[in-house]
Design an enzyme around this catalytic site. Sequence first.
Site, short mmCIF file in Angstrom:
data_model
loop_
_atom_site.label_atom_id
_atom_site.label_comp_id
_atom_site.label_asym_id
_atom_site.label_seq_id
_atom_site.Cartn_x
_atom_site.Cartn_y
_atom_site.Cartn_z
CB THR A 176 -0.96 -0.19 1.31
OG1 THR A 176 -1.70 -1.16 1.09
CG2 THR A 176 -1.92 1.22 1.40
CB CYS B 185 -9.06 -5.05 1.56
SG CYS B 185 -8.17 -5.80 0.04
#
Length: 391
Positions: A73, A335
């Site tokens: 990320t 997620c």
Amino acid sequence: METEHYLDQAATTKPSDAALLALNKAAWGNPSSAHGIGRKAAGELKDARIAVGKTFGLSRLSKDRIFFTSCGTESNNIALFGTAAAKKRDPARPGTILISAGEHPSVENPARVLEKQGYRIVRIPTTGGALDLGFLEEALGSADSPVIFAGFMLANNETGAVYDVKSAAALVKRSFPDATVHCDAVQAYLKRKFTPLSLGVDTMTVSAHKIHAVRGAGALYVSENVIRRKNLVPVMPGGGQEEGFRSGTENLPAIASFAAAAEEGFAALAENEAKVRALRERLDRGLAELGLSVNRPAGEFLPGLASIRLPGIRSETMLNYLSGRGVYVSAGSACSAAAKKKSEALLAFGLSENEADSVIRASFDATNGEDDVDALLEGLKDGIASLQRKK
Ligand code: PLP
């Protein structure tokens, strides 16, 4: 609990023995300290960079960079925001950013932030699991501001579709040679053979915890060309570690674990690929016997990732049923499951919202065995019988 069967390798992986050993053995000093303990840490950091570089096809002499980050990320965020901030932009038309539809949120969401700042975001369709190169060509031809960034993931984390990043990168470069072409290679890394050079990309993201290292490390590859042309700038001012592109004391234990797992996975890549392919064939045969279909991408895909359609049973219901039997899969991606949002990747693939609600993702690698695949098949068979009865 009976035997556990972990089929969620795309979410995270169990650290290997070599990765844990490297974690424990790593020097504890600060690599920026000038004394002996610091120098030892700096030496190990350099070794880790060389080891990870080798898996990217880089020689020791390469001027391309590998910056260690904390995760995939962070690498994706640095690439996007660092590119946007690199040049003075016309506030009225700061630039165009192209990304594939159904990118991981760590690309999609920074792009949305930039959209609010005035950048034009164009999403290249990925219907059926293929990047629409015709659409890309048209988007390049009709861009009303320079394309500054194009991001194409190599393998989708929910469908396993492998995109033709090489052709997409070449098309972008032909029209906008100064654009940064980025590849989120988190899911494909060490599952198939490629390098940033073979893909023709300028920046590339990978993450340690997806390859049997501990969490807390990722990497961003940045080509020498991007550095020289100042097409990327640091977005997090601080102590200047990682040439300023990722300030903050390097997490050497996690990075050493990352390097050990990368070396291990790289050496066994072909052997692991063959093993996973055989497991996939077994899974596909079993699914066909159960009359279940897979969201199979039109072109190449990761054999270790199967997006399985359920007959009128919600993903979460089946996930919980399987979990009760010690069979661990995910509903869409981990997620999006936590955020309880519809999977953008499955919608981009072409599923309706209802269909996307009845999909489970089974992801496996060379640490899995036939018993895991068989346990999943048994679980699906019993689960469908029991859950459909209850409806
Ligand atoms: N990109 C893709 C394609 C992923 O699948 C993931 C994680 O699931 C990430 C990026 C984010 O990686 P990390 O968990 O290291 O932040």
